[in-house]
Design a protein around this motif. Structure first.
Motif, short mmCIF file in Angstrom:
data_model
loop_
_atom_site.label_atom_id
_atom_site.label_comp_id
_atom_site.label_asym_id
_atom_site.label_seq_id
_atom_site.Cartn_x
_atom_site.Cartn_y
_atom_site.Cartn_z
N LEU A 7 35.86 62.78 68.22
CA LEU A 7 36.73 61.62 68.32
C LEU A 7 36.87 61.12 69.75
O LEU A 7 37.08 59.93 69.99
CB LEU A 7 38.12 61.95 67.75
N ASN A 8 36.75 62.06 70.69
CA ASN A 8 36.86 61.68 72.11
C ASN A 8 35.52 61.30 72.71
O ASN A 8 35.40 61.08 73.92
CB ASN A 8 37.49 62.82 72.91
N GLY A 9 34.48 61.21 71.86
CA GLY A 9 33.18 60.75 72.32
C GLY A 9 32.40 61.74 73.14
O GLY A 9 31.46 61.36 73.85
N LYS A 10 32.76 63.03 73.04
CA LYS A 10 32.09 64.05 73.84
C LYS A 10 30.86 64.65 73.16
O LYS A 10 29.96 65.17 73.83
CB LYS A 10 33.06 65.18 74.19
N ILE A 11 30.82 64.61 71.82
CA ILE A 11 29.67 65.13 71.08
C ILE A 11 29.34 64.17 69.94
O ILE A 11 30.18 63.35 69.55
CB ILE A 11 29.92 66.55 70.51
N SER A 12 28.12 64.30 69.41
CA SER A 12 27.70 63.48 68.29
C SER A 12 27.88 64.25 66.99
O SER A 12 27.56 65.44 66.93
CB SER A 12 26.22 63.09 68.44
N PRO A 13 28.37 63.60 65.94
CA PRO A 13 28.50 64.28 64.64
C PRO A 13 27.15 64.82 64.18
O PRO A 13 26.13 64.12 64.25
CB PRO A 13 28.99 63.16 63.72
N GLY A 14 27.15 66.07 63.74
CA GLY A 14 25.92 66.69 63.28
C GLY A 14 25.05 67.27 64.38
O GLY A 14 24.01 67.87 64.10
N GLY A 15 25.46 67.12 65.63
CA GLY A 15 24.68 67.63 66.74
C GLY A 15 24.84 69.14 66.91
O GLY A 15 25.60 69.79 66.19
N PRO A 16 24.14 69.72 67.89
CA PRO A 16 24.18 71.18 68.06
C PRO A 16 25.56 71.72 68.37
O PRO A 16 25.93 72.81 67.92
CB PRO A 16 23.20 71.43 69.22
N GLU A 17 26.36 70.97 69.13
CA GLU A 17 27.70 71.45 69.47
C GLU A 17 28.57 71.55 68.22
O GLU A 17 29.26 72.54 68.01
CB GLU A 17 28.37 70.51 70.48
N GLU A 18 28.53 70.52 67.38
CA GLU A 18 29.33 70.55 66.16
C GLU A 18 28.86 71.67 65.23
O GLU A 18 29.67 72.40 64.65
CB GLU A 18 29.26 69.22 65.43
N ARG A 19 27.55 71.85 65.09
CA ARG A 19 27.02 72.88 64.21
C ARG A 19 27.37 74.28 64.72
O ARG A 19 27.67 75.18 63.95
CB ARG A 19 25.51 72.71 64.03
N PHE A 20 27.35 74.46 66.03
CA PHE A 20 27.76 75.74 66.60
C PHE A 20 29.23 76.02 66.32
O PHE A 20 29.60 77.10 65.85
CB PHE A 20 27.51 75.74 68.12
N LEU A 21 30.09 75.03 66.59
CA LEU A 21 31.53 75.25 66.44
C LEU A 21 31.93 75.45 64.98
O LEU A 21 32.81 76.26 64.69
CB LEU A 21 32.28 74.06 67.06
N THR A 22 31.32 74.72 64.07
CA THR A 22 31.66 74.93 62.66
C THR A 22 31.09 76.24 62.13
O THR A 22 31.65 76.82 61.19
CB THR A 22 31.18 73.75 61.80
N SER A 23 30.00 76.72 62.71
CA SER A 23 29.46 78.03 62.30
C SER A 23 30.43 79.15 62.63
O SER A 23 30.42 80.20 61.97
CB SER A 23 28.11 78.28 62.98
N LEU A 24 31.26 78.96 63.64
CA LEU A 24 32.22 79.99 64.02
C LEU A 24 33.24 80.27 62.92
O LEU A 24 33.76 81.38 62.83
CB LEU A 24 32.96 79.58 65.30
N TYR A 25 33.52 79.29 62.06
CA TYR A 25 34.49 79.52 60.98
C TYR A 25 33.98 80.60 60.02
O TYR A 25 34.74 81.46 59.58
CB TYR A 25 34.77 78.23 60.23
#
Length: 377
Positions: free
Chosen positions: A127-145
């Motif tokens: 939402l703050n424009g720091k990462i793209s949806p579906g990008g490596p950062e989002e996939r890494f962070l959601t994998s932590l759950y």
């Protein structure tokens, strides 16, 4: 019974987990429980060197993304600091951040570790424009759950909506408990006052996710309609200068006060009339409960935990995300009718006192700790 509350950074900020956990510690101490707070000092950087491995995914597939690399280094730092500082064992560890939870389980594998997930870092970044949806950062962070579910002994979150969000990343979402945040009424309480001109207040970090651009546009519309008001913005952040320039361009700079960061906004809040925050997402929205306990009328967006706190037209008003006209209409409705405003505020106060009291949280936590083997006294 000895319990460790493992935070991320020190509890210096008012609001949310930062203010709640020390009061939880105080309340449990009154019941005869031993409870300690632990966190990573902000000055600790680049100290950890241990290799990081997760059991459910290979994080190195995401290496090279700056946010991922910084996150993993912070995990290493947390492990390093924990090894350096903690020399005793605990009956239970309650973590309040994924890094804290996973690091504690790594170092205390035989101790029950529970985690409360208070917010979604990946949604905030997107939402703050720091990462793209579906990008490596989002996939890494959601994998932590999934890693948290696999390794820890329990997951708690702060709203049903956030539990629903988490359900797509874990195998057994029904096992996730929901305990909304609680607040000490000694800190947040009404103060009798009368303001001739309606006083609007918001408290937040100044980032795109909070929707302050929508609020400024709505206030500009209110001024065009001829309504007097003062907007008090408490908080700081990377887009403060941009928002100040926006206030100038919208011709509402004279009506708007940018305070910057304030350690104890609860000392300020009760003297205003309307709390408004048009967030684009909120896992819980602690500041709404705080404002309700101060007996302010609430105006928010129909998202996440905010929509669970506000029953539209009963204890506040909800508007769509990113809709300045709808927000202006809601604010106009609350500003023009003091009796309606008071009834909304009174209903919000009553709900907050019953649903978001600190004692309710203490009772729920005591039951949860007991289910994990921490019986207390």
């Amino acid at each position: 019974m000895n319990i460790l509350q493992a935070l991320f950074f020190p509890p210096e900020q008012p609001g949310g987990v930062s203010s709640m956990v020390p009061y939880i510690q105080e309340a449990f101490a009154g019941k005869g429980w031993e409870m300690e707070l632990f966190s990573l000092p902000k000055r600790v950087r680049l100290k950890g060197t241990e290799e990081v491995r997760f059991e459910t995914f290979d994080w190195t597939a995401f290496a090279g993304a700056p946010i991922v690399d910084k996150y993993v280094q912070t995990y290493k730092d947390y492990v390093w600091w924990t090894r350096l500082r903690l020399r005793k064992t605990y009956d239970l560890i309650h973590a309040h951040h994924p890094i804290a939870g996973l690091a504690m389980k790594q170092l205390f594998p035989d101790t029950p570790v529970l985690i409360t997930l208070h917010s979604s870092f990946e949604r905030e970044l997107a939402l703050n424009g720091k990462i793209s949806p579906g990008g490596p950062e989002e996939r890494f962070l959601t994998s932590l759950y999934g890693e948290l579910e696999h390794r820890l002994d329990g997951i708690v979150t702060v709203s049903q909506s956030f539990k629903t969000y988490l359900s797509s990343f874990v195998r057994n979402p029904e096992a996730i408990s929901v305990i909304p945040n609680g607040f000490d009424e000694r800190r947040f309480k009404p103060v009798p006052h009368e303001n001739v001109v309606p006083q609007l207040i918001t408290v937040c970090r100044l980032v795109p996710a909070k929707g302050i651009d929508t609020l400024l546009a709505a206030c500009s519309e209110l001024k065009k309609r001829g309504y007097p008001f003062v907007l008090h913005l408490i908080g700081d952040g990377p887009i403060r200068e941009e928002l100040e320039q926006m206030a100038v361009s919208l011709n509402i700079y004279e009506e708007t006060i940018f305070y910057g960061y304030m350690l104890h906004p609860e000392e300020f809040m009760p003297f205003f009339d309307i709390f408004v925050l048009p967030s684009r997402a909120e896992s819980f929205g602690s500041v709404f409960a705080e404002a309700a306990l101060c007996c302010l009328a609430l105006v928010g967006t129909d998202v996440g935990g905010v929509a669970e706190q506000i029953d539209n037209d009963e204890n506040g008003l909800l508007v769509p995300v990113g809709d300045p006209e709808a927000l202006a209409n809601a604010l106009e409705k609350v500003m023009l009718d003091p009796s309606y405003r008071y009834n909304l505020a009174r209903s919000a106060w009553l709900k907050a006192k019953s649903a978001y009291s600190l004692q309710r949280v203490i009772g729920q936590l005591q039951m949860l700790y007991g289910s994990l083997g921490a019986g207390g006294k």
